[in-house]
Design an enzyme around this catalytic site. Structure first.
Site, PDB file in Angstrom:
ATOM      1  N   ASP A 339      32.372  31.822  17.792  1.00 49.24           N
ATOM      2  CA  ASP A 339      32.283  30.627  18.248  1.00 49.24           C
ATOM      3  C   ASP A 339      33.336  30.068  17.088  1.00 49.24           C
ATOM      4  OD1 ASP A 339      31.174  28.342  18.095  1.00 49.24           O
ATOM      5  OD2 ASP A 339      30.263  28.302  16.015  1.00 49.24           O
ATOM      6  N   THR A 341      34.301  27.585  14.217  1.00 47.93           N
ATOM      7  CA  THR A 341      33.373  26.521  13.383  1.00 47.93           C
ATOM      8  C   THR A 341      32.348  27.481  12.867  1.00 47.93           C
ATOM      9  OG1 THR A 341      33.901  24.499  14.511  1.00 47.93           O
ATOM     10  CG2 THR A 341      33.190  24.295  12.462  1.00 47.93           C
ATOM     11  N   GLY A 490      33.709  24.036  20.723  1.00 48.93           N
ATOM     12  CA  GLY A 490      33.199  22.119  21.274  1.00 48.93           C
ATOM     13  C   GLY A 490      34.678  21.639  21.003  1.00 48.93           C
ATOM     14  N   LYS A 517      27.353  27.609  25.908  1.00 47.10           N
ATOM     15  CA  LYS A 517      27.195  28.702  25.602  1.00 47.10           C
ATOM     16  C   LYS A 517      26.987  30.606  26.070  1.00 47.10           C
ATOM     17  CE  LYS A 517      28.696  26.968  21.096  1.00 47.10           C
ATOM     18  NZ  LYS A 517      28.558  26.835  19.653  1.00 47.10           N
TER      19      LYS A 517
END
Length: 659
Positions: A339, A341, A490, A517
């Site tokens: 992921d 962030t 995102g 996801k």
């Protein structure tokens, strides 16, 4: 148990001296038959041997009963049958059965078995003391502050949330809490793997087991009992060690079959030597030797010892294993999806580029913008101010500050009208900045703001979610292991493409909504790849569960993340490489131990049966016991050598498959 085996060994060893002195064979070899023989000596020999048998061999005899009750014959069964056969046969000879007694062979065999188990247990304890090592990190008491300012030493079990404790320089933090007075540095290396001391001040959290540095601090207790970080880690280590793995199941099945091979091999050995016309006592000694040397102790410990060492090693470096089987499967991973962030990036804005659009230098552009933005709470403003301060820029005073709703901020700085505005503000006023450098930043997905002095654009500042410096190293190391690093986010396509290109990722997925996801993880698995998912464990939970290995990163003191197979305490993507490298190193040690334990028996059983007797090579039962114990010690030492893999989690960059 270590003390018990030690005590039984020394008592048995003392009694062995008169047993040897009274044994007819020893007397004959030493020429002391007339000096040491006396009427009834055979009964004294029997009595002394019986004491050694029932006292020294008691752990093996009770182990036999326990294994038979469970219908799981193993090492204790083989040892007890071997020494029991020798003792009861010798007893029968003592009281009239034709034959030869085995009392001196019996007591020396028991001595060696006790010594071997004593040494084994010490080796095993050194290899498997994960929980003990973690428990020892906590002090037993704390200096509790009383209302009058004095302190009193109390057991940490008596501390309650809200209590305050004084921690002096060099002392261990007794419990999780928050600093309410003072500042110091704390060594958390044995808890989180963070090698450098961490500076902490009032309001910062401290965790029990960390070592205080140079300053005295007062800490208010926030967590007690099983809520503390260390308690959660200890419980996770305990559960991980109890988790059975496929490799361990294979070893256990092999040990079970080896027990039956030993029993069958002993019977075949006895019958074969009798069929060849050798005396019963000779055939019996060969059978006892086979049963002793084939004890599956090394095979039974081959995997559990490695599990214990690896669990201890990972826990002490902030790499917490929730699912042992998933951790072992990690060695076969082909792709890791991060992921973006908060995992590959810091999760906060920072300035990436400053583009002067006039004769103002870039430092002046940043200084003026940061001065104005210092009055704003917007994330972009905070990013500009933080970067300016990191670069050592002194910010001038701001007058007549005012927010331009949805478009930026304005005010007077150094007597000039200054604005920091969005591109939309310029478009609304028909102002166009035609600069290829600014256009390129937009194509890369950077967030761009403009500095206006007296309503004239004098500079552009590009911001983005800052990529962690560790991410570059993590990606490079994963590629060294042959693993494909990927990313999902995102963010917009341009942002994702820019980050992926900068890091050198093999693939990326942009504009992914939280509920999508898990679908992306399935998509990568659909390519035939074994996949790990790395996220923060909150909104990434479905994807963590969907992956072959779910890794929650940056858990801090909250290690109870149910959706992850592995929890990484630090927000350091290099720890992903560390966990994968350690998985490979752990599996390698398991295989080495299994190969040693099984390979040892393929050679030892024929030797014990006497296949080399025609060439004068014969193993005594005591020597067989020594070899059996030595093989177990070797397995324990090899498991302990896994700690050399600590250099992998300390960021040395060596790949685990070279361990």
């Amino acid at each position: 148990m270590v003390a018990d085996f030690r005590r039984r060994f020394w008592v048995s060893l003392v009694l062995t001296v008169p047993v040897l002195a009274l044994s007819p064979l020893v007397q004959r070899v030493l020429g002391l038959e007339e000096a040491l023989a006396f009427p009834g000596s055979i009964y004294v020999l029997f009595a002394l041997s019986a004491v050694v048998f029932f006292y020294g061999a008691w752990p093996f005899l009770t182990g036999l009963v326990s294994e038979l009750r469970k219908r799981q014959p193993g090492m204790m069964t083989l040892i007890a049958l071997a020494i029991g056969t020798a003792f009861f046969y010798s007893t029968a000879v003592t009281f009239g059965l034709p034959g030869k007694v085995f009392f001196w062979e019996l007591v020396t065999l028991i001595d060696v078995m006790l010594l071997g188990h004593w040494i084994e247990m010490r080796s095993v304890m050194g290899a498997s003391g994960a929980l003990e090592a973690l428990v020892k990190l906590l002090p037993s008491s704390a200096a509790k502050l009383l209302p009058d300012g004095s302190t009193v030493e109390v057991p940490i079990a008596e501390l309650r949330p809200g209590d305050r404790v004084l921690i002096r320089p060099g002392e261990k933090v007794p419990i999780d809490g928050v600093i309410v007075e003072g500042r110091s540095s704390f060594n958390e290396s044995m808890l989180t793997g963070e090698s450098k001391p961490v500076d902490k001040k009032e309001g910062d959290e401290v965790i029990g087991g960390a070592v205080n540095g140079e300053g005295s601090v007062v800490v208010e207790v926030r967590k007690t009992g099983d809520q503390t970080y260390l308690a959660q880690v200890i419980e996770m280590v305990r559960q991980a060690q109890e988790t059975r793995s496929r490799t361990q199941d294979i070893a256990n099945r092999a040990a079970h079959w080896l027990t039956w091979i030993a029993l069958g091999g002993g019977a075949v050995t006895l019958v074969s030597w009798l069929a060849l016309g050798y005396p019963f006592e000779w055939a019996l000694e060969r059978m006892v030797t086979v049963m002793v040397i084939t004890c599956p102790h090394a095979l039974g410990l081959a995997v559990p010892l490695v599990v214990a060492v690896s669990t201890k090693l990972t826990a002490q470096n902030g790499l917490l294993i929730r699912d042992r089987a998933a951790f072992e499967r990690a060695r076969n991973l082909q792709a890791v999806i991060f992921d973006k962030t908060g995992t590959l990036t810091e999760g906060r804005f920072g300035v990436t580029d400053v583009v002067p659009l006039s004769d103002l230098p870039d430092k002046e552009v940043l200084r003026l913008a940061a001065a104005l933005e210092s009055r704003s709470e917007h994330p972009i403003a905070q990013g500009v101010v933080r970067t300016a301060r990191e670069r050592g820029l002194a910010l001038p005073a701001v007058e007549e500050f005012r927010a331009i709703t949805g478009r930026g901020v304005e005010g007077r700085v150094d007597g000039r009208d200054v604005k920091v505005v969005s591109p939309g503000y310029l478009r609304e006023r028909g102002a166009v900045v035609e600069d290829p450098r600014v256009a390129a930043l937009g194509e890369e997905g950077r967030t761009t703001v403009f500095l206006l002095v007296e309503d004239r654009p004098v500079g552009a500042i590009a911001l983005a979610d800052i990529i962690r410096p560790e991410s570059f190293e993590a990606v490079a190391r994963l590629k060294e292991l042959g693993i494909r690093p990927m990313m999902l986010t995102g963010d917009a396509e341009a942002v994702a493409r820019s980050v992926a290109r900068e890091l050198g990722l093999d693939d990326y997925f942009a504009e992914v909504l939280p509920h999508e996801k898990a679908e992306k993880v399935r998509e990568v698995k659909g390519r035939g790849l074994t996949v790990a998912m790395v996220g923060d464990g909150v909104n990434d939970a479905p994807a963590l569960v969907e992956a072959d290995l779910g890794i929650a990163i940056g858990a801090g003191t909250d290690v109870a993340i149910e959706s992850a197979d592995v929890v990484l305490v630090r927000s350091d993507p290099r720890d992903v490489f560390a966990i994968l490298a350690l998985s490979r190193a752990t599996y390698g040690k398991m295989i080495q131990n299994l190969l040693w334990a099984t390979g040892y028996n393929t050679v030892a059983i024929p030797l014990a049966a006497g296949v080399l007797y025609p060439w004068g090579v014969v193993l005594t039962p005591a020597f067989a016991a020594a070899l059996m114990s030595l093989s177990t010690v070797i397995v324990a030492i090899n498991a302990k050598l896994l700690e050399r893999a600590r250099r992998l989690v300390n960021a040395t960059g060596e790949a685990a498959h070279r361990s």
